[in-house]
Design a protein around this motif. Structure first.
Motif, PDB file in Angstrom:
ATOM      1  N   GLU A  34      62.874   4.724 -64.975  1.00 25.29           N
ATOM      2  CA  GLU A  34      63.938   3.737 -64.847  1.00 25.29           C
ATOM      3  C   GLU A  34      64.058   3.013 -66.185  1.00 25.29           C
ATOM      4  OE1 GLU A  34      64.512   1.700 -60.515  1.00 25.29           O
ATOM      5  OE2 GLU A  34      62.818   1.025 -61.698  1.00 25.29           O
ATOM      6  N   SER A  35      65.257   2.564 -66.514  1.00 27.15           N
ATOM      7  CA  SER A  35      65.450   1.857 -67.787  1.00 27.15           C
ATOM      8  C   SER A  35      64.506   0.673 -67.915  1.00 27.15           C
ATOM      9  CB  SER A  35      66.887   1.343 -67.893  1.00 27.15           C
ATOM     10  OG  SER A  35      67.766   2.390 -68.197  1.00 27.15           O
ATOM     11  N   ARG A  36      64.258  -0.020 -66.811  1.00 23.99           N
ATOM     12  CA  ARG A  36      63.488  -1.262 -66.900  1.00 23.99           C
ATOM     13  C   ARG A  36      61.972  -1.055 -66.971  1.00 23.99           C
ATOM     14  NH1 ARG A  36      64.128  -3.708 -60.790  1.00 23.99           N
ATOM     15  NH2 ARG A  36      63.911  -1.740 -59.693  1.00 23.99           N
ATOM     16  N   LEU A  72      58.432  -0.982 -68.071  1.00 21.77           N
ATOM     17  CA  LEU A  72      57.699  -1.535 -69.216  1.00 21.77           C
ATOM     18  C   LEU A  72      56.671  -0.521 -69.675  1.00 21.77           C
ATOM     19  CD1 LEU A  72      57.133  -5.048 -67.630  1.00 21.77           C
ATOM     20  CD2 LEU A  72      58.696  -4.535 -69.528  1.00 21.77           C
ATOM     21  N   ARG A 129      50.305  -0.709 -84.600  1.00 21.18           N
ATOM     22  CA  ARG A 129      50.400  -2.170 -84.571  1.00 21.18           C
ATOM     23  C   ARG A 129      50.169  -2.703 -83.164  1.00 21.18           C
ATOM     24  NH1 ARG A 129      56.158  -3.253 -87.144  1.00 21.18           N
ATOM     25  NH2 ARG A 129      56.590  -2.030 -85.290  1.00 21.18           N
ATOM     26  N   VAL A 186      50.651  -4.611 -79.946  1.00 24.87           N
ATOM     27  CA  VAL A 186      51.772  -5.249 -79.259  1.00 24.87           C
ATOM     28  C   VAL A 186      51.394  -5.507 -77.804  1.00 24.87           C
ATOM     29  CG1 VAL A 186      53.438  -4.014 -80.725  1.00 24.87           C
ATOM     30  CG2 VAL A 186      52.937  -3.141 -78.455  1.00 24.87           C
ATOM     31  N   LYS A 187      52.112  -6.443 -77.186  1.00 29.18           N
ATOM     32  CA  LYS A 187      51.892  -6.738 -75.774  1.00 29.18           C
ATOM     33  C   LYS A 187      52.703  -5.745 -74.958  1.00 29.18           C
ATOM     34  CE  LYS A 187      50.463 -11.443 -76.470  1.00 29.18           C
ATOM     35  NZ  LYS A 187      50.773 -12.880 -76.511  1.00 29.18           N
ATOM     36  N   CYS A 241      53.305  -5.468 -71.984  1.00 30.26           N
ATOM     37  CA  CYS A 241      54.126  -6.020 -70.894  1.00 30.26           C
ATOM     38  C   CYS A 241      55.450  -6.527 -71.428  1.00 30.26           C
ATOM     39  CB  CYS A 241      53.402  -7.159 -70.183  1.00 30.26           C
ATOM     40  SG  CYS A 241      53.359  -8.701 -71.128  1.00 30.26           S
ATOM     41  N   THR A 242      55.630  -6.540 -72.760  1.00 33.00           N
ATOM     42  CA  THR A 242      56.836  -7.113 -73.345  1.00 33.00           C
ATOM     43  C   THR A 242      57.522  -6.096 -74.249  1.00 33.00           C
ATOM     44  OG1 THR A 242      55.636  -9.202 -73.242  1.00 33.00           O
ATOM     45  CG2 THR A 242      57.720  -9.275 -74.379  1.00 33.00           C
ATOM     46  N   ILE A 243      57.472  -4.837 -73.833  1.00 31.80           N
ATOM     47  CA  ILE A 243      58.192  -3.781 -74.538  1.00 31.80           C
ATOM     48  C   ILE A 243      58.547  -2.720 -73.498  1.00 31.80           C
ATOM     49  CG2 ILE A 243      55.912  -2.939 -75.311  1.00 31.80           C
ATOM     50  CD1 ILE A 243      57.250  -1.397 -77.533  1.00 31.80           C
ATOM     51  N   LEU A 244      59.778  -2.274 -73.534  1.00 36.53           N
ATOM     52  CA  LEU A 244      60.190  -1.205 -72.610  1.00 36.53           C
ATOM     53  C   LEU A 244      59.581   0.099 -73.105  1.00 36.53           C
ATOM     54  CD1 LEU A 244      64.007  -2.045 -72.455  1.00 36.53           C
ATOM     55  CD2 LEU A 244      62.253  -2.682 -70.778  1.00 36.53           C
ATOM     56  N   GLN A 254      61.055   2.729 -73.181  1.00 35.72           N
ATOM     57  CA  GLN A 254      62.137   3.318 -73.982  1.00 35.72           C
ATOM     58  C   GLN A 254      62.062   2.906 -75.448  1.00 35.72           C
ATOM     59  OE1 GLN A 254      64.295   5.526 -73.284  1.00 35.72           O
ATOM     60  NE2 GLN A 254      64.507   5.556 -71.066  1.00 35.72           N
ATOM     61  N   GLN A 255      61.579   1.680 -75.701  1.00 37.00           N
ATOM     62  CA  GLN A 255      61.467   1.223 -77.088  1.00 37.00           C
ATOM     63  C   GLN A 255      60.363   1.977 -77.821  1.00 37.00           C
ATOM     64  OE1 GLN A 255      61.372  -3.099 -75.736  1.00 37.00           O
ATOM     65  NE2 GLN A 255      62.094  -3.353 -77.824  1.00 37.00           N
ATOM     66  N   GLU A 275      59.973   5.223 -77.598  1.00 35.30           N
ATOM     67  CA  GLU A 275      60.396   6.616 -77.739  1.00 35.30           C
ATOM     68  C   GLU A 275      59.935   7.170 -79.098  1.00 35.30           C
ATOM     69  OE1 GLU A 275      62.160   8.874 -75.902  1.00 35.30           O
ATOM     70  OE2 GLU A 275      62.299  10.319 -77.557  1.00 35.30           O
TER      71      GLU A 275
END
Ligand SMILES: Cc1cc2nc3c(=O)[nH]c(=O)nc-3n(C[C@H](O)[C@H](O)[C@H](O)COP(=O)(O)OP(=O)(O)OC[C@H]3O[C@@H](n4cnc5c(N)ncnc54)[C@H](O)[C@@H]3O)c2cc1C
Ligand code: FES
Ligand code: FES
Lengths: 266, 164
Positions: free
Chosen positions: B18-20, B22, B55, B57-58, B60-63, B65-66, B68
């Protein structure tokens, strides 16, 4: 978080078209503000247009007497950039104070200025340094760009491309952190420019980032913390919340401004 | 559903999501890599820290999809067989954990910190860098000690590997 449709833009024109064409579309940059807001259901866009794969939106470059930073440049890159540290050390310092290392690895300059959170750091830098915000449609000076709480002059299908910061003679940023959120409870950016002095305050104002003309005039006569003795900002117009009352914030503005002037003189 | 492809702990993975979704959800629910924890889901606690293209990163705060095409590393990538990573071993030796809930995020943050700031870390630097990692148990003292020791131990391993 409600579901939405994700779109990965590969260029600025495509991103602009998507914003124009799609219903309730929002840009996604670092996501460090937007995603938490969507989880809390304070925002529920139907479409997200991701800028992360758009080429040429990130980077740091000295162009004549200005430092130009791409919208998708992460806070961590600004903080650790030798070019920024050399040209405007106060800006590198400011970027290094944002949130925490993981937030700085994702969060972007463009996202921060477009969001214009009243407690965010970059808006103070833009206003004090008389930055120009360059968008897909036009160039806006900071004084015209930031228009109120979470409000900017941006149109719905307008994208921040880069920000140009003219080099100051001296500058410093002093931030009084909210220890829980790490945002600014009060932050003051002071810049001594070739033609003028600017003092910009974030965290304190009920309508977001603002300048303090009385401080600027006093500092123009004498650039020293002492020049601000006896001067202050009225509590009227300061925000008041569980973290600090209006009077407390007004007091902090004076204190942080003096500290910033002292730091700029070092 | 949109398709996503990325590398997780050295393995290529492709999935329809799904797009959403995380990144943390994808790691835990699709890949069953449950070492990455969700403490707050509001970007505050750092229990969910993983590395994306090197790097911290959290997640829980990145999809997802980001991420990819990205190279993602989780806490599961650190140990080699039964041998703990020097940073993990330092946490064990220095009593750097109690309940252990925050530990995967602490360790992934610490490994990222060493990559950025080197092996000789003073307490002040370590404490500043832990700004985004919360621990409800230890009072941080032993975490700071563990990271200082782990950073040094990582230098020793790097030298040993270079010598081999
Ligand atoms: C734990 C935590 C602590 C933080 N602490 C601080 C702090 O101390 N100081 C501080 O200043 N900030 C802080 N932040 C916020 C952080 O700096 C964000 O990165 C920033 O405010 C938003 O940038 P972003 O790239 O993440 O934008 P996103 O969250 O992706 O987007 C924010 C908004 O801007 C819009 N947008 C994004 N890019 C563009 C663009 N190029 N053109 C037009 N619109 C755009 C989006 O549509 C969205 O509405 C913190 C965040 C977290 C999670
Ligand atoms: S679960 Fe991601 S920061 Fe807490
Ligand atoms: S060891 Fe329990 S939260 Fe850190």
């Amino acid at each position: 978080m409600y579901n939405f449709t994700y779109h990965r833009a590969s260029g600025l024109r495509q991103a602009t078209n998507l914003l124009g064409k799609l219903d309730e579309a929002k840009l996604l940059a670092g996501g460090q503000t937007l995603l938490p807001t969507m989880k809390q259901r304070l925002a529920a866009p139907a479409n997200l247009v991701d800028l992360n794969k758009v080429e040429g939106l990130s980077g740091i470059e000295l162009q004549g007497r200005a430092l130009v930073i791409g919208a998708m440049t992460r806070h961590a890159e600004v903080a650790s950039s030798p070019v920024v540290q050399q040209a405007i050390p106060a800006l590198a310092h400011l970027a290094g104070l944002i949130g925490d290392p993981a937030v700085r690895h994702m969060g972007t300059l463009g996202g921060s200025v477009a969001n214009n959170d009243p407690n965010a750091d970059y808006p103070a830098a833009c206003l004090a340094l008389a930055a120009t915000i360059i968008t897909t449609k036009r160039k806006l000076i900071a004084d015209e760009f930031f228009t109120g709480l979470f409000e900017t002059a941006l149109m719905p299908d307008e994208i921040v491309v880069k920000v140009s910061f003219p080099l100051p003679k001296k500058a410093a940023y002093e931030k009084f952190r909210n220890p829980a959120s790490r945002y600014a409870l009060v932050g003051v950016f002071v810049a001594k420019r070739p033609s003028e002095i600017r003092v910009a305050v974030t965290g304190a104002g009920t309508s977001g980032v603002f300048r303090v003309p009385a401080f600027e005039e006093a500092l123009k006569k004498r650039f020293s913390p002492k020049a601000l003795d006896g001067l202050g900002v009225p509590a009227d117009g300061m925000s008041s919340d569980i973290h600090g009352g209006a009077e407390y914030r007004a007091h902090l503005v004076g204190v942080m401004a003096k500290r910033a002037v002292a730091a700029a003189m070092e | 559903m949109p398709r996503v492809s990325l590398t997780v702990n050295g393995k290529a993975v492709t999935a329809d999501v799904e797009s959403r979704t995380l990144l943390v959800q994808f790691l835990r629910e699709n890949l069953r890599l449950t070492g990455t924890h969700v403490g707050c889901d509001t970007s505050q606690c750092g229990c969910c820290v993983v590395h994306v293209d090197g790097r911290a990163v959290k997640s829980c705060t990145i999809l997802v999809q980001q991420a990819e095409g990205a190279d993602v590393k989780t806490i599961e990538s650190l140990a080699v067989g039964d041998t703990l990573h020097p940073m993990q071993e330092a946490f064990r030796q220095n009593h750097g954990l109690q309940c252990g809930f925050c530990t995967p995020g602490m360790i992934m943050t610490a490994v990222d910190l060493v990559a950025r700031k080197g092996h000789d870390l003073d307490d002040k630097t370590i404490r500043e860098e832990l700004e985004g990692n919360l621990c409800r148990c230890t009072g941080y003292h032993n975490i700071v000690k563990s990271i200082a020791a782990g950073a040094k131990a990582m230098a020793a391993t790097t030298t040993a590997q270079a010598a081999e």
